[in-house]
Design a protein around this motif. Structure first.
Motif, short mmCIF file in Angstrom:
data_model
loop_
_atom_site.label_atom_id
_atom_site.label_comp_id
_atom_site.label_asym_id
_atom_site.label_seq_id
_atom_site.Cartn_x
_atom_site.Cartn_y
_atom_site.Cartn_z
N ARG A 164 70.44 -4.88 92.86
CA ARG A 164 71.73 -5.52 93.12
C ARG A 164 72.81 -4.46 93.33
NH1 ARG A 164 70.17 -7.35 88.21
NH2 ARG A 164 72.11 -6.54 87.33
N GLN A 165 73.84 -4.81 94.07
CA GLN A 165 74.91 -3.83 94.30
C GLN A 165 75.69 -3.55 93.02
OE1 GLN A 165 76.96 -6.12 97.35
NE2 GLN A 165 78.69 -6.44 95.99
N ASP A 166 75.71 -4.52 92.10
CA ASP A 166 76.50 -4.32 90.87
C ASP A 166 75.88 -3.30 89.93
OD1 ASP A 166 74.81 -5.88 88.69
OD2 ASP A 166 74.88 -7.17 90.45
N ASN A 167 74.56 -3.03 90.06
CA ASN A 167 73.92 -2.09 89.13
C ASN A 167 73.40 -0.84 89.81
OD1 ASN A 167 71.65 -2.97 90.48
ND2 ASN A 167 70.57 -3.70 88.69
N ALA A 168 73.91 -0.53 91.00
CA ALA A 168 73.42 0.63 91.74
C ALA A 168 73.61 1.93 90.96
CB ALA A 168 74.11 0.72 93.11
N ASP A 169 74.73 2.03 90.24
CA ASP A 169 74.95 3.25 89.46
C ASP A 169 73.96 3.37 88.31
OD1 ASP A 169 76.10 1.04 88.18
OD2 ASP A 169 77.72 2.21 87.27
#
Length: 438
Positions: free
Chosen positions: A252-257
């Motif tokens: 997901r883009q929210d957990n890329a980091d």
């Protein structure tokens, strides 16, 4: 550049011929937007990078506009197909399946920038002559009096068969040569950019004598894209889509980091300060998840009234805050009405806490699938393995394995023409003779 293809061929690199196209650019002042549907931008812009402060990039949005082709549009196209170099056979390369074509009917009019009057006619790529293009575009509502600033056009280009590359995007047979972008047989800007990042990092790592940066299919869409390019015989320009990823619930883009920043730190792309901030974020997420799981509320009148007020069923026994958060009608923010023990946390932390708790069952199931995937990825195959010695392999599988030279059993299983039965044969062979292989 004129003789680059010849030079690559002399090095034994296999090349292919693909094609792509682009639509016309229109003068904004010649377009009647009253006949189109406005498509407004995001109220709040989300940056690509977790290092960017969202408040620093907020700006006034510029709308796009939606219109449609019609039967008259198609009549003009059909009546002039013989004048198109693509249909006439002058341009013969294989085109991208997922680039918008005239048959899709929707046409998006998009501004080229904040300080230009040029508008991009998304969805109407063409290789027809200028006079036909103008007639075609003017059949579209809102474009009746349009002025073309730059005509649509199609091009052919050389690209490689990406099966010649490792997951690092280095040519297997030409050490020190890395390849990225549309030249690898992909289509699209993001697809090209992410390959450029990986190839550039690995070229630097190669020079520095450091381990390469690789991203597998369970870690990011970059990993899915590169793995598909280097293990599949792509006969048309490759476009990355979410449906190609087996583990997209985790990507997901929210957990890329949380997924990739550690790799960036190890490769020297992320500063010590940014990495420490990531570790602190992980710590806060874990601590808050554990707190919610360990904090219970009873089935007293206050709680029952709260649940009734939010359309949620009453409690029969005590429940944890995490159990309540799993209910679709309740959110972390809403639970603040009865959660007297919480402390102020960054929004990015709270987002992860809510996702992790609400979708815990699905996420855990996908993580178990990833564990199985990783087991297969860890079963390595020597790069100089002689597949002709594996007598029970089918001829087709042997040919493909010799061509793609997979680095692991997992990668071998994704090669076209290699069946589950062939994988079983390979596993038995490696188990029996693996210790004696180079």
């Amino acid at each position: 550049a004129a003789h680059l293809t010849d030079s690559l061929r002399e090095m034994g690199i296999e090349l292919r011929r693909f094609k792509t196209g682009t639509p016309a650019r229109m003068d904004r002042r010649s377009i009647d937007f009253s006949k189109m549907e406005e498509q407004v931008g995001d109220e709040r812009i989300t940056p690509f990078s977790f290092s960017t402060d969202p408040d620093s990039i907020q700006k006034e949005q510029v709308s796009c506009w939606l219109t449609y082709t019609n039967e008259r549009t198609h009549e003009i196209i059909r009546g002039n197909l013989d004048r198109s170099p693509i249909y006439a056979g002058i341009i013969e390369g294989t085109g991208p399946r997922y680039c918008p074509s005239i048959e899709r009917h929707q046409v998006f009019i998009e501004p080229e920038g904040l300080h230009t009057s040029e508008m991009y006619v998304g969805g109407m790529s063409s290789s027809l002559p200028e006079d036909v293009q103008l007639a075609m575009y003017r059949t579209v509502p809102g474009l009746e009096h349009c002025r073309i600033v730059r005509n649509a056009y199609a091009i052919e280009y050389d690209c490689i068969h990406a099966g010649q590359l490792d997951a690092t995007l280095e040519f297997r047979n030409v050490k020190g040569l890395f390849s990225a972008g549309q030249f690898n047989g992909s289509s699209g800007y993001e697809e090209a950019a992410c390959q450029g990042l990986v190839a550039g990092v690995n070229a630097a790592m190669s020079i520095l004598g450091k381990p390469p940066l690789t991203i597998d299919r369970s870690e990011g869409y970059i990993g899915v894209l590169i793995d598909d390019l280097v293990t599949k015989d792509n006969r048309e320009p490759y476009r990355m889509m979410t449906s190609r990823a087996e583990y997209r619930l985790l990507l997901r883009q929210d957990n890329a980091d949380l997924r990739l920043r550690k790799k960036g730190y190890e490769a020297g792309l992320i500063s010590e300060e940014e990495y420490q901030a990531l570790l602190e974020k992980e710590r806060l997420i874990d601590r808050e998840v554990e707190r919610l799981k360990g904090t219970s509320v009873g089935a007293n009148r206050e709680i029952q009234n709260f649940l009734e007020a939010h359309g949620s069923s009453p409690l029969k026994t005590a429940a944890s805050l995490a159990e309540l958060l799993c209910r679709p009608e309740l959110s972390y923010e809403v639970l603040g009405e009865i959660d007297r023990w919480r402390e102020a946390l960054p929004a990015a932390v709270l987002e992860q806490v809510e996702i992790e708790i609400k979708y815990e069952g699905y996420i855990l199931r996908q993580k178990r699938q990833v564990e199985q995937f990783r087991k297969m990825e860890k079963k390595l195959i020597p790069q100089d393995m002689d597949y002709d010695q594996v007598s029970s392999l089918r001829l087709e599988a042997r040919q493909h394995l010799k061509l793609f030279r997979p680095s692991s059993i997992g990668q071998a299983s994704r090669i076209s023409g290699v069946s589950p039965a062939d994988i079983s044969v390979l596993l038995v062979y490696l188990e029996r003779y693996g210790k004696d292989l180079p």
